[in-house]
Design a protein around this motif. Structure first.
Motif, PDB file in Angstrom:
ATOM      1  N   ALA A   1      67.920 -14.232  48.070  1.00 40.75           N
ATOM      2  CA  ALA A   1      66.580 -13.740  48.376  1.00 40.75           C
ATOM      3  C   ALA A   1      66.585 -12.536  49.315  1.00 40.75           C
ATOM      4  N   VAL A   2      67.731 -12.223  49.921  1.00 41.90           N
ATOM      5  CA  VAL A   2      67.749 -11.196  50.961  1.00 41.90           C
ATOM      6  C   VAL A   2      67.342  -9.828  50.415  1.00 41.90           C
TER       7      VAL A   2
ATOM      8  N   SER B   1      63.711  -9.500  49.158  1.00 42.28           N
ATOM      9  CA  SER B   1      62.803  -9.553  50.299  1.00 42.28           C
ATOM     10  C   SER B   1      62.734  -8.204  51.009  1.00 42.28           C
TER      11      SER B   1
ATOM     12  N   ALA C   1      60.600  -5.816  48.822  1.00 41.16           N
ATOM     13  CA  ALA C   1      59.188  -6.214  48.842  1.00 41.16           C
ATOM     14  C   ALA C   1      58.537  -5.835  50.164  1.00 41.16           C
ATOM     15  N   ALA C   2      59.237  -6.050  51.270  1.00 37.42           N
ATOM     16  CA  ALA C   2      58.674  -5.710  52.580  1.00 37.42           C
ATOM     17  C   ALA C   2      58.522  -4.205  52.733  1.00 37.42           C
TER      18      ALA C   2
ATOM     19  N   ALA D   1      62.532  -8.721  57.164  1.00 38.98           N
ATOM     20  CA  ALA D   1      62.404  -9.594  55.991  1.00 38.98           C
ATOM     21  C   ALA D   1      63.761 -10.115  55.551  1.00 38.98           C
ATOM     22  N   ALA D   2      64.781  -9.267  55.625  1.00 40.69           N
ATOM     23  CA  ALA D   2      66.129  -9.707  55.284  1.00 40.69           C
ATOM     24  C   ALA D   2      66.577 -10.841  56.191  1.00 40.69           C
TER      25      ALA D   2
ATOM     26  N   ALA E   1      64.930 -14.042  55.364  1.00 41.64           N
ATOM     27  CA  ALA E   1      65.439 -14.624  54.118  1.00 41.64           C
ATOM     28  C   ALA E   1      66.855 -15.165  54.264  1.00 41.64           C
TER      29      ALA E   1
END
Length: 226
Positions: free
Chosen positions: A124-125, A128, A131-132, A151-152, A155
């Motif tokens: 997910a990193v 994410s 997306a951020a 965000a990373a 995640a």
């Protein structure tokens, strides 16, 4: 050992890199950007020569995908250890992750941005991060890059704790608009980078004015500054 994002602000034409690692001084080795040209991150088993070389190729008119292909070819037998991402002046993005990149690794191409990482804690990193970055297109580029790092981390970040973080942003001048680094912190280097950005961002354009138009530069009340 590293997660990173290289990006362009389509609104201002700025380029930037933000990254974090368990290793010390990650930005000193891995972050490269040039005004009007683009940005490159070179990581994993790092070869700092790849960043300037990629920027030289793009400055000469090579687009990001062709520049990355050239870097991979020039790396030869060492290419499997390298992980390199790039964005050019038109926002074209490219990356390669060598077969000997460490742990859970990879890269993800987005609009005006590329995220990459190795020794990642989860799949997910990278999504994410992109997306951020995409969520606030009107925010300053440095802010968006920090959103991506935060965000990373949320995640999962790296498999182990990170100890360094950095951000490099270039605008219209030959020198960086922002070049902020936390070269070592026992914990929370991204939070410390956020503190540096909060301090620097309100005054960073004033330092450009100081260089170009010192007669119009504001005073900050430091000793010797009337």
């Amino acid at each position: 050992m590293t997660f990173s994002i290289v990006a362009r602000c389509a609104r201002t034409g700025q380029f930037g890199v933000a990254l974090s690692s368990s290793s010390p001084a990650v930005a000193a080795r891995c972050a490269h950007a040039r005004a009007g040209v683009g940005a490159v991150a070179s990581q994993n088993v790092t070869d700092p020569r790849l960043g300037p070389r990629g920027l030289d190729l793009m400055a000469a008119g090579t687009d990001a995908p062709a520049a990355i292909a050239a870097l991979e070819a020039e790396a030869g037998a060492h290419a499997p250890w390298r992980q390199v991402t790039a964005i050019d002046a038109q926002g074209r993005v490219a990356a390669f992750s060598g077969t000997r990149a460490l742990g859970r690794n990879g890269h993800l191409l987005g609009t005006d941005a590329v995220a990459a990482g190795n020794m990642l804690a989860s799949d997910a990193v990278l999504p994410s991060m992109l997306a951020a970055f995409a969520a606030s297109p009107e925010a300053p580029l440095g802010e968006r890059l920090l959103f991506a790092l935060e965000a990373a981390l949320a995640a999962g970040g790296e498999e182990g704790p990170v100890h360094s973080a950095g951000m490099l942003v270039v605008d219209k001048q030959a020198w960086p608009l922002a070049d902020l680094r936390v070269d070592w912190a026992e914990k929370a280097p991204i939070a410390r980078l956020r503190e540096l950005w909060t301090l620097w961002q309100p005054q960073m354009h004033d330092y450009v004015t100081r260089a170009l138009h010192p007669d119009a530069a504001p005073s900050y009340g430091v000793p010797g500054d009337p």
